[in-house]
Motif scaffolding. Structure first.
Motif, PDB file in Angstrom:
ATOM      1  N   ASN A   1      -1.981   6.416  -2.874  1.00  0.00           N
ATOM      2  CA  ASN A   1      -3.252   5.782  -2.500  1.00  0.00           C
ATOM      3  C   ASN A   1      -3.581   4.612  -3.438  1.00  0.00           C
ATOM      4  OD1 ASN A   1      -5.514   5.389  -0.897  1.00  0.00           O
ATOM      5  ND2 ASN A   1      -6.789   6.690  -2.184  1.00  0.00           N
TER       6      ASN A   1
ATOM      7  N   LYS B   1       1.044   5.043   0.368  1.00  0.00           N
ATOM      8  CA  LYS B   1       0.171   6.017   1.014  1.00  0.00           C
ATOM      9  C   LYS B   1      -0.021   7.290   0.193  1.00  0.00           C
ATOM     10  CE  LYS B   1       1.556   3.970   5.333  1.00  0.00           C
ATOM     11  NZ  LYS B   1       2.371   4.044   6.528  1.00  0.00           N
TER      12      LYS B   1
ATOM     13  N   TYR C   1       0.868  -1.177   0.000  1.00  0.00           N
ATOM     14  CA  TYR C   1       0.000   0.000   0.000  1.00  0.00           C
ATOM     15  C   TYR C   1       0.900   1.221   0.000  1.00  0.00           C
ATOM     16  CZ  TYR C   1      -3.126   3.733   1.397  1.00  0.00           C
ATOM     17  OH  TYR C   1      -3.809   4.925   1.440  1.00  0.00           O
TER      18      TYR C   1
END
Length: 176
Positions: free
Chosen positions: A45, A42, A40
């Protein structure tokens, strides 16, 4: 199973200000193993799922994504699935060219329809996204998941990294 057998095991977890990585393996399949790594990022996204399968014999490799019964879906010719719920949507893009289809009934299995359960004795029929690789000893599936935006991320492998590019931003994620 216990911690000594390690048939299904998470062996990597890393979290910093830029990204999170979780990785592990599944050795409960007959003559095959699967390693799944989830990234993931950040700032971008975006979620990347990378599955590596290895077998001592040729087999059909299948990735299944169970969908909530309230999700509407559409499939595109470029192996993308758009999943919508109310005003929100996610796009799942297959970057390793496995064909995608969506099913709401099963064949040659002991249940007729895919389902999930939120509590005991409650069965909710649903659909599944299916990605298949036909009869190989090794497979790699890479999925890119974006939230409420088109997938404009480019991903390539360079040595021991996945390199993600989006809107002039390039990031490197270590391959586990």
């Amino acid at each position: 199973m216990n911690k000594f057998d390690k048939e299904i095991w998470t062996d990597t977890y890393f979290d910093n200000a830029e990204y999170t990585i979780v990785s592990g393996y599944h050795n409960k399949y007959n003559n095959a193993t699967l390693r799944r790594t989830i990234y993931y990022h950040k700032k971008l996204n975006v979620v990347i799922i990378r599955d590596i399968g290895k077998s001592s014999e040729k087999r059909k490799w299948i990735n299944r994504f169970n969908l909530n019964e309230k999700v509407n879906y559409s499939l595109s010719d470029d192996n993308q699935a758009v999943l919508k719920f109310d005003e929100d949507y996610i796009i799942i893009s297959n970057l390793t060219n496995q064909y995608v289809k969506c099913i709401d009934s099963l064949t040659n299995e002991f249940v007729e329809k895919p389902f999930y359960s939120n509590k005991v004795n409650q069965k909710i029929n649903n659909s599944q996204l299916i990605y298949e690789d036909e009869y190989k000893e090794e497979t790699e599936h890479i999925f890119c998941i974006t939230f409420n935006e088109k997938n404009i991320i480019h991903i390539k492998k360079e040595r021991n990294y996945l390199v993600l590019s989006k809107s002039g931003i390039e990031v490197r994620l270590p391959i586990v």
